[in-house]
Design an enzyme around this catalytic site. Structure first.
Site: not given
Length: 382
Positions: A97, A104, A169, A171, A203, A207, A210, A223, A227, A329
Site C-alpha cells: 500500500d 492526503h 480509505e 483507493e 483499505d 485510526r 493505528q 490496517k 482490505t 479527513e
C-alpha cells in the site's frame, strides 16, 4: 449481484464467480457473463484469472480480442449475472500500500502531527509504501468485522478492545500480471508490460489502533484486518483514453522514477457513499506519484514483482473538502462530524455500509464504470 451501468463492449472487465455449483473465470458484458473457459479451456481451467495474469501482455490482448468477438457473435451464450456470486478472482501474492496523494499525506500529517511539517522529509523523493497483509484482502460485499486492538482509552490507560475510530480509505489497486526477475528493476516505461489492470480498493483503517502502534515503525493491526477489492478487474487496454500527463512537481524525480515523458496520470472520478449518502468525490488525476512510479519503486532495490501482486495507491484526496478520501479527513480527526441525512458521523458505526464507485473515459467515447467495492461493518467479536 447488482448490475450498474457502464459495462459496455468498451469495458469487458474480468472476474470469477460461483455459478451452478462451480467456480468459473468470466468477462462481464452489461448484466451478462462470458465463461472464459469457452475461449481457452486450458488457460482458465482453474476458474481463476491466475494463468491469464501470468501469461503476459500478448496473451492479454489475444484473449480480449477473442472475448470481444465472442460477445458480438453470440450473446445468447452469455450467463446471467443475477445467478452468479462473485469471488476473489485471483491469488493475491504480495500487497503493498502506497501513500501517493500529496493532499492526503498533508491532511494526515496535520491531524496526526499538529505543529510540525505535515509531509515527511522523504515524501517528495520517493513513493512511500508499506507491506500489508495479502491474506486479508477480500472481495467486495464481504462483511467487515470491527477489529480489536490496543489504544489509549479516554481515561488514559491503554486498553484492548474494539476500535472506536473505524474508517474507510478510497483507493485504486493495480494488479500485477507478468512477473519480473529478482534483481532486475522494472523501468517506469514498462508498466503496461507487467500490470494487467486495476480495481477499486477500500483499505479499512482503525485510526486509534493505528495511531498508537505507528511509533516507531508503521501501520500493522490498524490496517491488516481487512482490505476490500472490487470483484471486477478493468484491463489497462480498456483505459487508453483515460491516461493523462503526470502532475507538475516542484522536485524532479530521481532517474529511476522519471516519468515526465510518459502519460502516467489517470482520469478516474471516484464516488464514496455511506448508507446511500454521497460523502466524497476523490479525483485520481490529482495523485502526486503515478502507478508506473509505484511499480518502479517496488522493484528498484531488486525485489521482484510477482503475478498477483496488488499495489494500493493510498488514499485518494483532492484539494477540496468534498474530495477527501477518508473520514479521518472529512471529519478532521473526529472534530468535525459529517452529516448523513438526519445523523452525523465522525467514524463508522456498526451496520454502516461504504460503497466506492468510479468512472473513466471509454475508448470510443462516453464513460465506463469500474466495478464497485462495497462493505458493511459488523460488530466485533469480544
Amino acid at each position: 449481484m447488482t448490475a450498474p451501468n457502464g459495462f459496455s463492449i468498451d469495458h469487458l472487465p474480468y472476474g470469477a464467480v460461483r455459478f451452478k455449483g462451480r467456480q468459473i473465470a468470466v468477462a462481464r458484458y452489461l448484466d451478462r457473463l462470458l465463461d472464459l473457459s469457452t475461449i481457452d479451456s486450458e488457460l482458465f481451467t482453474a476458474g481463476t484469472l491466475d494463468n491469464l495474469l501470468a501469461a503476459g501482455r500478448d496473451t492479454w490482448r489475444q484473449v480480449r480480442t477473442a472475448v470481444t468477438d465472442a460477445i458480438r457473435t453470440d450473446q445468447a451464450a452469455l450467463l446471467p449475472l443475477a445467478d452468479a456470486t462473485a469471488v476473489l478472482p485471483y491469488t493475491v501474492a504480495d500487497y503493498v500500500d502506497f501513500y501517493a496523494s500529496e493532499q492526503h499525506a498533508t491532511n494526515a500529517g496535520a491531524i496526526f502531527r499538529a505543529g510540525s511539517d505535515p509531509l515527511p522529509a522523504n515524501w517528495k523523493r520517493l513513493p512511500i509504501g508499506y507491506h500489508a497483509r495479502a491474506g486479508t484482502v477480500v472481495v467486495s460485499d464481504t462483511p467487515i468485522r470491527r477489529p480489536c486492538g490496543q489504544f489509549p482509552s479516554p481515561a488514559g490507560p491503554v486498553e484492548y478492545g474494539p476500535t472506536g475510530k473505524l474508517d474507510f480509505e478510497a483507493e485504486v489497486g493495480f494488479v500485477v500480471g507478468a512477473a519480473s526477475r529478482p534483481g532486475i528493476p522494472i523501468p517506469v516505461e514498462d508498466f503496461a508490460e507487467h500490470v494487467f489492470g486495476l480495481t477499486l480498493l477500500n483499505d479499512w483503517s482503525a485510526r486509534d489502533i493505528q495511531g498508537f502502534e505507528t511509533v516507531p515503525l508503521g501501520p500493522h493491526q490498524g490496517k491488516s484486518f481487512a482490505t476490500s477489492v472490487a470483484a471486477w478487474i478493468t484491463p489497462l487496454d480498456a483505459l487508453e483514453r483515460a491516461w493523462r500527463p503526470p502532475p507538475a512537481r516542484d522536485i524532479d524525480p530521481p532517474r529511476h522514477l522519471d516519468d515526465r515523458d510518459l502519460p502516467g496520470g489517470l482520469d478516474l472520478e471516484l464516488t464514496v457513499t455511506i448508507n446511500g449518502t454521497v460523502v466524497s468525490r476523490p479525483p485520481f488525476d490529482t495523485m502526486y506519484w503515478t502507478p508506473a512510479q509505484m511499480l518502479a519503486q517496488l522493484t528498484a532495490n531488486g525485489a521482484p514483482a510477482r503475478t498477483g501482486d496488488l499495489l494500493g495507491s493510498g488514499t485518494i484526496s483532492g484539494p477540496d473538502g468534498y474530495q477527501f478520501g477518508s473520514l479521518l479527513e472529512l471529519a478532521w480527526g473526529g472534530t468535525r462530524p459529517i452529516r448523513l441525512g438526519a445523523e452525523t458521523r465522525s467514524w463508522l458505526e456498526d451496520g454502516d455500509e461504504v460503497v466506492i464507485t468510479a468512472a473513466a473515459p471509454g475508448n470510443t467515447g462516453g464513460w465506463i464504470e469500474l466495478g464497485e467495492v462495497r462493505g458493511r461493518i459488523v460488530p466485533a467479536c469480544r
